[in-house]
Write a protein that holds these residues in place. Structure first.
Motif, PDB file in Angstrom:
ATOM      1  N   VAL A 100      -4.073  14.651  -4.184  1.00 53.21           N
ATOM      2  CA  VAL A 100      -5.175  13.891  -4.796  1.00 53.21           C
ATOM      3  C   VAL A 100      -4.814  13.495  -6.226  1.00 53.21           C
ATOM      4  CG1 VAL A 100      -7.560  14.079  -5.642  1.00 53.21           C
ATOM      5  CG2 VAL A 100      -7.001  14.775  -3.304  1.00 53.21           C
ATOM      6  N   ALA A 101      -4.232  14.411  -6.981  1.00 56.84           N
ATOM      7  CA  ALA A 101      -3.851  14.108  -8.368  1.00 56.84           C
ATOM      8  C   ALA A 101      -2.818  12.987  -8.416  1.00 56.84           C
ATOM      9  CB  ALA A 101      -3.316  15.363  -9.061  1.00 56.84           C
ATOM     10  N   VAL A 102      -1.830  13.043  -7.534  1.00 58.68           N
ATOM     11  CA  VAL A 102      -0.804  12.002  -7.503  1.00 58.68           C
ATOM     12  C   VAL A 102      -1.411  10.676  -7.039  1.00 58.68           C
ATOM     13  CG1 VAL A 102       1.274  11.251  -6.257  1.00 58.68           C
ATOM     14  CG2 VAL A 102       1.197  13.492  -7.328  1.00 58.68           C
ATOM     15  N   ALA A 103      -2.267  10.731  -6.033  1.00 62.72           N
ATOM     16  CA  ALA A 103      -2.912   9.502  -5.546  1.00 62.72           C
ATOM     17  C   ALA A 103      -3.752   8.864  -6.648  1.00 62.72           C
ATOM     18  CB  ALA A 103      -3.765   9.805  -4.315  1.00 62.72           C
ATOM     19  N   ASP A 104      -4.472   9.667  -7.417  1.00 60.80           N
ATOM     20  CA  ASP A 104      -5.270   9.139  -8.527  1.00 60.80           C
ATOM     21  C   ASP A 104      -4.379   8.478  -9.575  1.00 60.80           C
ATOM     22  OD1 ASP A 104      -7.611  10.027  -7.330  1.00 60.80           O
ATOM     23  OD2 ASP A 104      -7.829  11.773  -8.649  1.00 60.80           O
ATOM     24  N   CYS A 105      -3.305   9.148  -9.943  1.00 61.78           N
ATOM     25  CA  CYS A 105      -2.368   8.608 -10.929  1.00 61.78           C
ATOM     26  C   CYS A 105      -1.741   7.311 -10.403  1.00 61.78           C
ATOM     27  CB  CYS A 105      -1.293   9.644 -11.245  1.00 61.78           C
ATOM     28  SG  CYS A 105      -0.081   9.111 -12.462  1.00 61.78           S
ATOM     29  N   ALA A 106      -1.328   7.328  -9.148  1.00 61.74           N
ATOM     30  CA  ALA A 106      -0.705   6.152  -8.544  1.00 61.74           C
ATOM     31  C   ALA A 106      -1.690   4.980  -8.507  1.00 61.74           C
ATOM     32  CB  ALA A 106      -0.220   6.493  -7.132  1.00 61.74           C
ATOM     33  N   SER A 107      -2.921   5.242  -8.126  1.00 64.42           N
ATOM     34  CA  SER A 107      -3.943   4.181  -8.067  1.00 64.42           C
ATOM     35  C   SER A 107      -4.139   3.536  -9.425  1.00 64.42           C
ATOM     36  CB  SER A 107      -5.272   4.743  -7.567  1.00 64.42           C
ATOM     37  OG  SER A 107      -5.188   5.064  -6.213  1.00 64.42           O
ATOM     38  N   ARG A 108      -4.197   4.356 -10.469  1.00 62.92           N
ATOM     39  CA  ARG A 108      -4.382   3.833 -11.826  1.00 62.92           C
ATOM     40  C   ARG A 108      -3.215   2.933 -12.243  1.00 62.92           C
ATOM     41  NH1 ARG A 108      -5.991   9.093 -12.581  1.00 62.92           N
ATOM     42  NH2 ARG A 108      -4.134   9.640 -13.746  1.00 62.92           N
ATOM     43  N   GLN A 109      -2.050   3.148 -11.625  1.00 60.43           N
ATOM     44  CA  GLN A 109      -0.868   2.353 -11.964  1.00 60.43           C
ATOM     45  C   GLN A 109      -0.626   1.206 -10.983  1.00 60.43           C
ATOM     46  OE1 GLN A 109       2.588   4.623 -13.179  1.00 60.43           O
ATOM     47  NE2 GLN A 109       1.301   6.349 -13.770  1.00 60.43           N
ATOM     48  N   GLY A 110      -1.595   0.947 -10.099  1.00 57.51           N
ATOM     49  CA  GLY A 110      -1.489  -0.175  -9.183  1.00 57.51           C
ATOM     50  C   GLY A 110      -0.625   0.058  -7.964  1.00 57.51           C
ATOM     51  N   VAL A 111      -0.311   1.303  -7.687  1.00 56.11           N
ATOM     52  CA  VAL A 111       0.495   1.633  -6.514  1.00 56.11           C
ATOM     53  C   VAL A 111      -0.372   1.431  -5.269  1.00 56.11           C
ATOM     54  CG1 VAL A 111       1.712   3.514  -5.338  1.00 56.11           C
ATOM     55  CG2 VAL A 111       1.938   3.219  -7.816  1.00 56.11           C
ATOM     56  N   ARG A 112       0.185   0.812  -4.235  1.00 49.37           N
ATOM     57  CA  ARG A 112      -0.626   0.521  -3.053  1.00 49.37           C
ATOM     58  C   ARG A 112      -0.553   1.594  -1.976  1.00 49.37           C
ATOM     59  NH1 ARG A 112       2.083  -1.619   1.327  1.00 49.37           N
ATOM     60  NH2 ARG A 112       4.198  -2.269   0.883  1.00 49.37           N
ATOM     61  N   GLN A 113       0.540   2.377  -1.942  1.00 49.77           N
ATOM     62  CA  GLN A 113       0.578   3.441  -0.943  1.00 49.77           C
ATOM     63  C   GLN A 113       1.554   4.549  -1.312  1.00 49.77           C
ATOM     64  OE1 GLN A 113       1.505   1.768   2.897  1.00 49.77           O
ATOM     65  NE2 GLN A 113       3.685   1.733   2.539  1.00 49.77           N
ATOM     66  N   LEU A 114       1.266   5.729  -0.752  1.00 52.51           N
ATOM     67  CA  LEU A 114       2.158   6.886  -0.822  1.00 52.51           C
ATOM     68  C   LEU A 114       2.845   6.982   0.530  1.00 52.51           C
ATOM     69  CD1 LEU A 114      -0.246   9.574  -2.348  1.00 52.51           C
ATOM     70  CD2 LEU A 114       1.348   8.079  -3.576  1.00 52.51           C
ATOM     71  N   THR A 115       4.117   7.346   0.527  1.00 61.56           N
ATOM     72  CA  THR A 115       4.835   7.586   1.771  1.00 61.56           C
ATOM     73  C   THR A 115       5.475   8.960   1.714  1.00 61.56           C
ATOM     74  OG1 THR A 115       6.914   6.596   0.983  1.00 61.56           O
ATOM     75  CG2 THR A 115       5.348   5.120   2.112  1.00 61.56           C
ATOM     76  N   LEU A 116       5.881   9.446   2.870  1.00 63.31           N
ATOM     77  CA  LEU A 116       6.619  10.706   2.964  1.00 63.31           C
ATOM     78  C   LEU A 116       7.287  10.755   4.320  1.00 63.31           C
ATOM     79  CD1 LEU A 116       4.829  12.713   5.016  1.00 63.31           C
ATOM     80  CD2 LEU A 116       3.400  12.869   2.999  1.00 63.31           C
ATOM     81  N   THR A 117       8.235  11.661   4.470  1.00 64.10           N
ATOM     82  CA  THR A 117       8.815  11.973   5.771  1.00 64.10           C
ATOM     83  C   THR A 117       8.578  13.449   6.010  1.00 64.10           C
ATOM     84  OG1 THR A 117      11.018  12.348   4.846  1.00 64.10           O
ATOM     85  CG2 THR A 117      10.545  10.131   5.679  1.00 64.10           C
ATOM     86  N   THR A 118       8.370  13.811   7.269  1.00 61.06           N
ATOM     87  CA  THR A 118       7.992  15.186   7.566  1.00 61.06           C
ATOM     88  C   THR A 118       8.259  15.506   9.033  1.00 61.06           C
ATOM     89  OG1 THR A 118       6.196  16.784   7.235  1.00 61.06           O
ATOM     90  CG2 THR A 118       5.573  14.643   8.143  1.00 61.06           C
ATOM     91  N   PHE A 119       8.103  16.756   9.396  1.00 61.12           N
ATOM     92  CA  PHE A 119       8.249  17.172  10.785  1.00 61.12           C
ATOM     93  C   PHE A 119       7.014  16.760  11.583  1.00 61.12           C
ATOM     94  CE2 PHE A 119      11.180  20.187   8.780  1.00 61.12           C
ATOM     95  CZ  PHE A 119      12.293  19.993   9.585  1.00 61.12           C
ATOM     96  N   ARG A 120       7.249  16.179  12.748  1.00 61.84           N
ATOM     97  CA  ARG A 120       6.156  15.716  13.606  1.00 61.84           C
ATOM     98  C   ARG A 120       5.263  16.850  14.088  1.00 61.84           C
ATOM     99  NH1 ARG A 120       6.569  10.616  15.514  1.00 61.84           N
ATOM    100  NH2 ARG A 120       8.566   9.576  15.261  1.00 61.84           N
TER     101      ARG A 120
END
Length: 171
Positions: free
Chosen positions: A100-120
């Motif tokens: 949530v903290a990263v998403a908030d920071c990213a949103s304030r900077q105009g970032v449109r999405q977060l991505t990641l890779t992980t185990f299914r």
């Protein structure tokens, strides 16, 4: 559970490395993935570079580093390179708070999405991220960057079929 989320500092590197090593221990009981408990973690140099780029945050519980999140910035997308919560701090919502903290920071900077890779199919991986609102990206829709990321993971012993890429849309 209330922790303090703040930007990571150089003095935090050793504690973040210990948190990641502790989190990796959760893989030990899974025969197919037990090697991850003994595998390499982010190096001090990698942490230092991310801290210099203001791309790493940590969760502090009193004096203890409970966990951290590290992102790689790619224009209007940020890739979560690592999210680790120390074993003794798990199941208290700390991972969610970091995201949530990263998403908030990213949103304030105009970032449109977060991505990641992980185990299914590891319960605290893709199923966890789905509960937080992440969506699996179909293979045919993977960007060149995510394709390269998954190919690199396969070269390091993580079979492609076991992994997936996910996104969380911010804007």
């Amino acid at each position: 559970m209330s922790v303090t989320i703040r930007p990571a500092q150089s003095a935090d590197i050793e504690a973040m490395m210990a948190a990641e090593r502790s989190a990796a221990e959760l893989f030990r009981p899974l025969p197919q993935w037990a090697f991850i408990a003994d595998d390499a973690i982010m190096s001090a140099a990698q942490h230092a570079a991310l801290i210099a780029e203001e791309s790493e945050w940590l969760a502090q519980d009193g004096a203890a580093v409970a966990g951290f999140i590290a992102v790689r910035r790619h224009g209007d997308e940020w890739h979560i390179a690592e999210l680790s919560v120390a074993a003794e701090h798990q199941r208290r919502g700390i991972g969610r708070q970091l995201i949530v903290a990263v998403a908030d920071c990213a949103s304030r900077q105009g970032v449109r999405q977060l991505t990641l890779t992980t185990f299914r199919n590891v319960p605290w991986n893709a199923p966890y991220y789905r509960r937080l609102g992440f969506e699996t990206i179909p293979t045919v829709e993977l960007s060149a960057r995510l394709r390269a990321q998954m190919a690199s993971e396969a070269e390091h012993g993580l079979p492609l079929g076991s992994r997936c890429a996910m996104k969380f849309t911010l804007l």
